[in-house]
Motif scaffolding. Sequence first.
Motif, short mmCIF file in Angstrom:
data_model
loop_
_atom_site.label_atom_id
_atom_site.label_comp_id
_atom_site.label_asym_id
_atom_site.label_seq_id
_atom_site.Cartn_x
_atom_site.Cartn_y
_atom_site.Cartn_z
N SER A 1 1.39 -0.97 -4.79
CA SER A 1 0.95 -1.36 -3.45
C SER A 1 2.01 -1.13 -2.38
O SER A 1 1.68 -0.98 -1.21
CB SER A 1 0.52 -2.83 -3.45
N ASN A 2 3.29 -1.09 -2.76
CA ASN A 2 4.36 -0.87 -1.78
C ASN A 2 4.75 0.60 -1.65
O ASN A 2 5.75 0.91 -1.03
CB ASN A 2 5.58 -1.72 -2.14
N SER A 3 3.96 1.49 -2.20
CA SER A 3 4.28 2.92 -2.19
C SER A 3 4.07 3.53 -0.81
O SER A 3 3.14 3.16 -0.09
CB SER A 3 3.42 3.65 -3.21
N ARG A 4 4.91 4.50 -0.47
CA ARG A 4 4.77 5.23 0.79
C ARG A 4 3.55 6.14 0.80
O ARG A 4 3.04 6.48 1.85
CB ARG A 4 6.02 6.10 1.03
N VAL A 5 3.09 6.55 -0.37
CA VAL A 5 1.99 7.52 -0.45
C VAL A 5 0.65 6.89 -0.83
O VAL A 5 -0.32 7.60 -1.04
CB VAL A 5 2.34 8.67 -1.43
N LYS A 6 0.59 5.58 -0.92
CA LYS A 6 -0.64 4.90 -1.35
C LYS A 6 -1.83 5.26 -0.47
O LYS A 6 -2.94 5.47 -0.96
CB LYS A 6 -0.44 3.39 -1.37
N THR A 7 -1.63 5.35 0.84
CA THR A 7 -2.73 5.63 1.76
C THR A 7 -3.25 7.07 1.65
O THR A 7 -4.30 7.38 2.21
CB THR A 7 -2.29 5.38 3.21
N LEU A 8 -2.53 7.92 0.94
CA LEU A 8 -2.94 9.32 0.79
C LEU A 8 -3.89 9.54 -0.38
O LEU A 8 -4.32 10.67 -0.63
CB LEU A 8 -1.71 10.21 0.62
N ASN A 9 -4.21 8.45 -1.13
CA ASN A 9 -5.08 8.55 -2.30
C ASN A 9 -4.57 9.63 -3.27
O ASN A 9 -5.29 10.57 -3.60
CB ASN A 9 -6.52 8.84 -1.87
#
Length: 172
Positions: free
Chosen positions: A114-122
Amino acid sequence: MSNLYQQRQIHVAVIKDSGELKNCSDFSDFFLDSATNSFVNNLLNLSNNYFKIIRVLSFICRFVYNCKSKESKRIGPLDLGELKKAEQLLLRLVQKEEYKVEMNGIQGSAMVPSNSRVKTLNPFIDSEGILRVGGRLRNSDINYNQKFPIILPSKHKLTYLIVEYFHKKFFT
């Protein structure tokens, strides 16, 4: 006559027994160990030319292949397949270095932390082991690389070299 070339140290790992090469199912396994970070950094410091780095890595991969293979040896100029494999290997190595937690999360439980920089990129990992952007473009009629761009770290030297290479290729 003076030596005009800059002296640099190149660290070489010595393979103690030939069984190490035979156990590798693919030449990429040869590079994916604890020394990956220093290997990638040394490789990227060899040149500021992206294509030259890909060619050097292609010859390294060819050397490993020729050491492993008894019956068929690759000789002559590099072919497109060798260059493509080297490029994919370099991308995988950099991604494993920079996005280790994310890639392990995707491979293990299909969840990005959940704290990843790329999470929103699916993100997802493709069949070549490269981390790519997912999303709604999967339904479009464009080619695979446009639908699912490769995720690269923003401040990494490889990213700068790729941008510079393609800028010079298409805009100068």
